[in-house]
Scaffold this motif. Structure first.
Motif, PDB file in Angstrom:
ATOM      1  N   UNK A  67      41.464  65.696  22.740  1.00  0.00           N
ATOM      2  CA  UNK A  67      40.405  66.528  22.162  1.00  0.00           C
ATOM      3  C   UNK A  67      39.029  66.111  22.678  1.00  0.00           C
ATOM      4  N   UNK A  68      38.794  64.814  22.755  1.00  0.00           N
ATOM      5  CA  UNK A  68      37.506  64.338  23.268  1.00  0.00           C
ATOM      6  C   UNK A  68      37.344  64.715  24.733  1.00  0.00           C
ATOM      7  N   UNK A  69      38.471  64.626  25.477  1.00  0.00           N
ATOM      8  CA  UNK A  69      38.419  65.019  26.887  1.00  0.00           C
ATOM      9  C   UNK A  69      38.086  66.506  27.012  1.00  0.00           C
ATOM     10  N   UNK A  70      38.761  67.338  26.203  1.00  0.00           N
ATOM     11  CA  UNK A  70      38.532  68.782  26.260  1.00  0.00           C
ATOM     12  C   UNK A  70      37.072  69.114  25.972  1.00  0.00           C
ATOM     13  N   UNK A  71      36.524  68.515  24.931  1.00  0.00           N
ATOM     14  CA  UNK A  71      35.128  68.791  24.569  1.00  0.00           C
ATOM     15  C   UNK A  71      34.195  68.451  25.725  1.00  0.00           C
ATOM     16  N   UNK A  72      34.416  67.284  26.341  1.00  0.00           N
ATOM     17  CA  UNK A  72      33.559  66.851  27.441  1.00  0.00           C
ATOM     18  C   UNK A  72      33.764  67.741  28.675  1.00  0.00           C
ATOM     19  N   UNK A  73      35.008  68.073  28.990  1.00  0.00           N
ATOM     20  CA  UNK A  73      35.322  68.878  30.166  1.00  0.00           C
ATOM     21  C   UNK A  73      34.734  70.280  30.051  1.00  0.00           C
ATOM     22  N   UNK A  74      34.863  70.883  28.857  1.00  0.00           N
ATOM     23  CA  UNK A  74      34.324  72.234  28.648  1.00  0.00           C
ATOM     24  C   UNK A  74      32.806  72.240  28.763  1.00  0.00           C
ATOM     25  N   UNK A  75      32.163  71.138  28.347  1.00  0.00           N
ATOM     26  CA  UNK A  75      30.705  71.070  28.475  1.00  0.00           C
ATOM     27  C   UNK A  75      30.277  70.986  29.942  1.00  0.00           C
ATOM     28  N   UNK A  76      31.152  70.433  30.783  1.00  0.00           N
ATOM     29  CA  UNK A  76      30.846  70.326  32.214  1.00  0.00           C
ATOM     30  C   UNK A  76      31.188  71.602  32.959  1.00  0.00           C
ATOM     31  N   UNK A  77      32.258  72.274  32.533  1.00  0.00           N
ATOM     32  CA  UNK A  77      32.672  73.536  33.159  1.00  0.00           C
ATOM     33  C   UNK A  77      33.506  74.311  32.157  1.00  0.00           C
ATOM     34  N   UNK A  78      32.906  75.337  31.571  1.00  0.00           N
ATOM     35  CA  UNK A  78      33.579  76.111  30.535  1.00  0.00           C
ATOM     36  C   UNK A  78      34.754  76.924  31.036  1.00  0.00           C
ATOM     37  N   UNK A  79      34.916  77.050  32.360  1.00  0.00           N
ATOM     38  CA  UNK A  79      36.020  77.846  32.909  1.00  0.00           C
ATOM     39  C   UNK A  79      37.117  76.974  33.529  1.00  0.00           C
ATOM     40  N   UNK A  80      37.070  75.663  33.289  1.00  0.00           N
ATOM     41  CA  UNK A  80      38.104  74.780  33.823  1.00  0.00           C
ATOM     42  C   UNK A  80      39.370  74.910  32.967  1.00  0.00           C
ATOM     43  N   UNK A  81      40.513  75.271  33.553  1.00  0.00           N
ATOM     44  CA  UNK A  81      41.755  75.354  32.767  1.00  0.00           C
ATOM     45  C   UNK A  81      42.241  73.960  32.355  1.00  0.00           C
ATOM     46  N   UNK A  82      42.285  73.715  31.035  1.00  0.00           N
ATOM     47  CA  UNK A  82      42.785  72.450  30.484  1.00  0.00           C
ATOM     48  C   UNK A  82      44.011  72.770  29.634  1.00  0.00           C
ATOM     49  N   UNK A  83      45.170  72.268  30.071  1.00  0.00           N
ATOM     50  CA  UNK A  83      46.439  72.486  29.363  1.00  0.00           C
ATOM     51  C   UNK A  83      46.722  71.251  28.525  1.00  0.00           C
ATOM     52  N   UNK A  84      46.939  71.459  27.215  1.00  0.00           N
ATOM     53  CA  UNK A  84      47.142  70.337  26.290  1.00  0.00           C
ATOM     54  C   UNK A  84      48.641  70.091  26.093  1.00  0.00           C
TER      55      UNK A  84
END
Length: 457
Positions: A67-84
């Motif tokens: 979850x912390x990774x997702x929050x940080x990643x989305x702040x850097x690039x909102x269109x990056x596909x992150x599969x949990x």
């Protein structure tokens, strides 16, 4: 099975070594390039809007969790596909993650086919996102290039498109054009709209540097290398490391020096005069010539192997006499710049002066037009004569009356469109012609009204 998007990597993040190994093997067998991470903090350092990758990350991990990774990643690039990746009891948590920007979630243990299909969809999406961003950036670059390489003639439109396409390729380029046609400006655009824009741009006029000095100018020398070399000197090629070298009038370079330059292009190293140091360099070369270097190579006055090293791509700059319709807008642009630089009022341009400008053959090309604009601002004759105002030659080589009238009409429409930001109605009103007449003229002359930007009056 091969991945449909081989340029998009997969970042797989999990603190379980067995999961990492198994997942990497599954994805690599399906044609994906996989990078594995056993902690999210290491992977987040590589996330950026330019990253050609998708991410698969476990939700539960020590330190930075999914979850912390997702929050940080989305702040850097909102269109990056992150599969949990989630366990059996984490479905509600995964749904929340998707609301927070996750691309998808997979439940452990993941079936190999399900993993491959999910990653494949994500990589296709990422490829489209990056392609769209590159397209938008190229449009922005073309806008910037349009402000530097001015004109709406077919030759200039083609030139801008070529420069925009080649700027990002990082290949060596040969520019051909007459003296004064703007070869250095084109070279600077290739540098400033390309990947080396933050490094040095070094321009060298091979015809202006004395033959006895050009070798030292390019390669530098060690202390004591020759009489007068009282200290070590860094050459321009070493200074340009990581950037671009523009070699103007390269046809003037002595043949023995062409051999040394060829080694730089082949081996990417230089050796200063009088020393044994081998200095690695990373340089993009842009060469320019007013002559046909291929013909000179066949005649033996230019090295053929060097010609082919430089001639990865070629750009031809049309002379000003072949794009008369650009002259009025160019003249006004140079006039405005000259008035600002010389701190003089901007003088008006009469229709008669426009016709004089259009009827001249401009053997000195853009450089001559810039000089004419500067003289006009100072109240001097356009041709630089010491007597009264001279009118440029009333003849235009190869152009009859009808062609010259059409050139003038096209330039007038372009100038008026530019003054009104491309508005057809305002242009028709000022020219006092019906809208339909203007529309037909615009079609006849191939004018792109959407590409016309307001130029200085």
């Amino acid at each position: 099975m091969e991945s449909k998007t081989p340029d998009i990597a997969v970042f797989f993040i999990d603190d379980d070594p067995a999961v990492l190994t198994s997942a990497a093997q599954t994805l690599e067998l399906s044609g994906f390039h996989v990078r594995t991470f056993d902690n999210a903090a290491e992977a987040i350092e590589e996330i950026s809007p330019h990253l050609a990758a998708v991410v698969v990350v476990d939700v539960r991990m020590p330190g930075m969790d999914g979850h912390a990774f997702l929050k940080e990643a989305v702040s850097l690039d909102g269109e990056l596909p992150v599969i949990m990746l989630t366990g059996h009891g984490d479905v509600d948590m995964a749904v929340t993650a998707m609301r927070n920007g996750a691309w998808d979630f997979l439940q452990k243990p993941v079936h190999p086919r399900q993993l491959v299909e999910c990653v494949e969809r994500a990589t296709r999406h990422r490829a489209v996102v990056l392609e769209n961003r590159a397209f938008r950036n190229s449009l922005q670059d073309q806008t910037g290039i349009r402000e530097r390489l001015i004109g709406q003639s077919a030759g200039m439109v083609s030139l801008r498109e070529t420069v925009a396409a080649l700027a990002t390729t990082d290949v060596n380029i040969l520019i051909r054009g007459e003296t004064g046609s703007g070869k250095e400006e084109v070279a600077r655009c290739l540098h400033e709209f390309g990947p080396r824009k933050d490094r040095n741009f070094v321009a060298i006029n091979c015809g202006a540097v004395p033959g006895s000095m050009i070798e030292s100018e390019l390669f530098g020398h060690e202390k004591g290398a020759f009489t007068g070399a009282d200290k070590r000197r860094i050459g321009k090629l070493e200074h340009a490391d990581g950037g671009t070298v523009f070699l103007d009038e390269i046809e003037s370079m002595p043949l023995d020096l062409q051999v040394r330059l060829l080694r730089v292009l082949q081996d990417k190293v230089i050796e200063p005069i009088g020393g044994n140091r081998i200095v690695p360099v990373d340089i993009r070369f842009i060469a320019a010539s007013k002559d046909d270097l291929h013909e000179r190579a066949l005649a033996g006055s230019f090295r053929e192997d060097l010609y082919y090293r430089l001639h990865v791509a070629e750009i031809f700059i049309p002379p000003l006499r072949e794009r008369h319709e650009d002259i009025p807008v160019l003249f006004r642009t140079f006039l405005s710049r000259a008035a600002d630089r010389l701190d003089r009022p901007l003088p008006p341009v009469s229709p008669e002066l426009d016709q004089d400008l259009l009827s001249h053959t401009w053997p000195g090309n853009v450089r001559e037009l810039i000089s004419a604009a500067e003289r006009y601002v100072l109240g001097l004759p356009l041709t630089g004569s010491s007597g009264g105002k001279e009118t440029p030659s009333p003849t235009s080589e190869g152009h009859g009356l009808q062609q010259r009238l059409e050139q003038f009409e096209k330039s007038l429409i372009l100038r008026t469109l530019a003054a009104h930001g491309g508005s057809m109605q305002k242009t028709a009103d000022e020219l006092k012609i019906p809208y339909k007449t203007l529309y037909l003229r615009v079609r006849k002359y191939g004018i792109d009204k959407n590409a016309v930007k307001a130029e200085p009056d």
